[in-house]
Design an enzyme around this catalytic site. Sequence first.
Site, PDB file in Angstrom:
ATOM      1  CD  GLU A 122     154.527 -33.735  94.194  1.00  0.00           C
ATOM      2  OE1 GLU A 122     155.223 -32.903  93.564  1.00  0.00           O
ATOM      3  OE2 GLU A 122     153.315 -33.571  94.404  1.00  0.00           O
ATOM      4  CD  GLU A 189     149.695 -35.780  88.986  1.00  0.00           C
ATOM      5  OE1 GLU A 189     150.181 -35.973  90.126  1.00  0.00           O
ATOM      6  OE2 GLU A 189     148.942 -34.821  88.725  1.00  0.00           O
TER       7      GLU A 189
HETATM    8  O1  KIV Z   1     147.793 -34.476  95.962  1.00  0.00           O
HETATM    9  C1  KIV Z   1     147.202 -35.320  95.282  1.00  0.00           C
HETATM   10  O2  KIV Z   1     145.966 -35.352  95.201  1.00  0.00           O
HETATM   11  C2  KIV Z   1     148.007 -36.282  94.546  1.00  0.00           C
HETATM   12  C3  KIV Z   1     147.293 -37.117  93.525  1.00  0.00           C
HETATM   13  C4  KIV Z   1     147.057 -36.316  92.305  1.00  0.00           C
HETATM   14  C5  KIV Z   1     148.023 -38.374  93.243  1.00  0.00           C
HETATM   15  O3  KIV Z   1     149.175 -36.368  94.735  1.00  0.00           O
END
Ligand code: KIV
Length: 271
Positions: A122, A189
Amino acid sequence: MALHSTVRRITTHVLNEMKLKGEKITMLTAYDFSMARLLDQAGIDVILVGDSASNVMAGFETTLPITLDNMIYHAASVMRGVKRSLVVVDLPFGTYQGDSKEALMSAIRIMKETNASAVKLEGGEEIVESVKRILSAGIPVMGHLGLTPQAIHKFGTYVVRARDKEEADKLKNDALILAEAGCFGIVLEKIPASLAGEVTRSVKIPVIGIGAGGEVDGQVLVLHDMLGITQEFSPRFLRRYHNLQMEIKGAVQNYIEDVRSRNFPNEKEQY
Ligand code: KIV
């Protein structure tokens, strides 16, 4: 003929080709062998071993507590059920943000101990050194921008991100930085659909959306949400394809009833 139906294994190159041909990419989360096997057999393109396991598997409120060892356990279980889908594994909070060497070591552990195909991180510019270092070891990296749940304590809420120009401009720039660094794809997201469309058209790599509208190259959802196993989580973007919590509770109640009434096991169900 659709590309996804002609290949024996989905690779990052296949995803790239799918973007070029305008074929939508399908992605769902999984955290265990049994579910992963079903998703793979159903023909999903990408399985994400998301750090959402922290919420839906472990019951934590955020994704922060899950550890690298936990993620490796989930990813290795998933890999034992998968023959065809591409499996991407989240690097959990605290294993890549501070130091690109630590990021590389975390990614190497995931690749060595799970046999998965890629990792997801991220963030944008702030983590690009980690992204580059992981890529330099030949490990495919997926980015994740917009609502980044590992930064929940910075933002304070799970509302739609990048509605204002400053945040939208940073997100667009971050997407370019990640693509330029060599990421094979990006998850966006919970951002406005038009912004997600703009980002999708600005990069050559596939962009997968969750709550980011339809102008992206593919969609991802958390499996337990789309199957209706989770109960409290109901954002606008979530389409529930089943109401499994009702079905599971119903089946369990029938079992309880049968055992209590001595209806189970019957003659044929014993030796
Ligand atoms: O951890 C997860 O499930 C994610 C999705 C929401 C893309 O990163």
